[in-house]
Design an enzyme around this catalytic site. Sequence first.
Site, PDB file in Angstrom:
ATOM      1  N   GLY A 168      49.642  39.301  54.727  1.00 41.33           N
ATOM      2  CA  GLY A 168      48.594  39.450  53.718  1.00 41.33           C
ATOM      3  C   GLY A 168      48.287  40.902  53.433  1.00 41.33           C
ATOM      4  O   GLY A 168      48.160  41.313  52.274  1.00 41.33           O
ATOM      5  N   ASP A 169      48.160  41.704  54.477  1.00 46.71           N
ATOM      6  CA  ASP A 169      47.918  43.140  54.302  1.00 46.71           C
ATOM      7  C   ASP A 169      49.051  43.798  53.524  1.00 46.71           C
ATOM      8  O   ASP A 169      48.828  44.551  52.569  1.00 46.71           O
ATOM      9  CB  ASP A 169      47.799  43.821  55.668  1.00 46.71           C
ATOM     10  CG  ASP A 169      46.434  43.636  56.303  1.00 46.71           C
ATOM     11  OD1 ASP A 169      45.437  43.585  55.569  1.00 46.71           O
ATOM     12  OD2 ASP A 169      46.373  43.546  57.543  1.00 46.71           O
ATOM     13  N   LEU A 170      50.269  43.562  53.976  1.00 48.96           N
ATOM     14  CA  LEU A 170      51.415  44.247  53.383  1.00 48.96           C
ATOM     15  C   LEU A 170      51.646  43.810  51.939  1.00 48.96           C
ATOM     16  O   LEU A 170      51.941  44.631  51.064  1.00 48.96           O
ATOM     17  CB  LEU A 170      52.659  44.011  54.230  1.00 48.96           C
ATOM     18  CG  LEU A 170      52.591  44.610  55.644  1.00 48.96           C
ATOM     19  CD1 LEU A 170      53.786  44.173  56.481  1.00 48.96           C
ATOM     20  CD2 LEU A 170      52.527  46.132  55.589  1.00 48.96           C
TER      21      LEU A 170
END
Length: 407
Positions: A168-170
């Site tokens: 999700g972050d990336l």
Amino acid sequence: MTGGPLAGLTVVEMTGHRAGPFCGALLADMGADVVKIERPGVGDPARSQGVGPDGKSGYFMANNRNKRSVTLDLKSDAGTEAALSLLEAADVFIENFGYGVTDKLGVGHEAAKEVNPEIVYASIKGYGETGPRKEQAGLDLILQAEGGIMSVTGPEGGEPVKIGQAIGDLTTGMFTAIGILARLYERGNAGGSEGEEADSAADSFNGKFDVGLFDSIVTLLNEYLTSYSMDGSVPGPQGTSHQTLVPYQRFETADGALVTGVPSDDRWDDFVELVGRDELAEYPTNDDRFEHADAVVGIIEAEFATESTEYWLDRLIDYGFPCGPINDVEDVVHYDQTRARDLVVEHDDPDWGECLLPGHPINFPEHDDIIRSPAPRLGEHTESVFADVAGDQTTLDEWREGGAFGD
């Protein structure tokens, strides 16, 4: 040739952890001058996470290379003034603070736009800036669960598990980089107008957009959403198998495992020949194979277990089928394709020494200098950056005396 396609672009980044820093790193790798604002004495929380020998964090190093670090105390008037002066000269501002925090600190979109009407303002939040959860904190693990991607990840028939990396972050970092480039293109088109049309276009340019980790993860569900609307199907964890294609998964061999698949029916006869089991010819279409998946996969598993991984990979490659070994991190570092594409880059960090950093996934043949500088020490560039921004020594001294840069 060095510099990168974004050379000349100035980005101010006020982010922490991973999503925002990864976005900034992607832009910096492509040549943008990325100035990272950090809190005096503390900095990005990633500096103290995943800390290895000598207090160095690989987590921070990987996502903050090619940047400059400045420290600002935005709870001081002088710090806010210095930050706005920095934004006045920037093309892009990236922030991933909680909902409403940048407004309270005096560097929200309206304040930024007042000093720089053409600034591109990228806001990263757990849930974005609208909706009932906009003020709720969001972390990758929670949003992988809430956004549905965990529900289809894990051993077939087993419990949902987290994807091994912070997807999700990336992904949010990537989507934000795309949004920035889109806004810059939009701004460039507005600037191409003439006369009253140009004035109108410039006045109407907003520049702001936001991306939520929840949004990114739901987007990754892709065709699952459409399939659900068509037949009500709610898939669970599928291991390494595919939701519609058979075979397409992990197979054990005599000494390990590999992954492979048959992408189209017109190659099935070739695959039957490769495996050497004529009974597979009874399933010429993917619909046939999907309906009898246990039987088809069972035959292939039995045959693959008779020879080594190397044997089957060589055979699959000779026949032109997609295939690959199941590499761990060490394998990937030394893999021939990794090296050929500069996906792992040797780097000399001034504090740690020789180490490896991830390369950039976009290959620009004429721009070969990806890692130009290490992740900066906290506040390493405060003096040099704000000496240029202040314009005169008196202003710089006033900011310093007013606590702009911390104690």
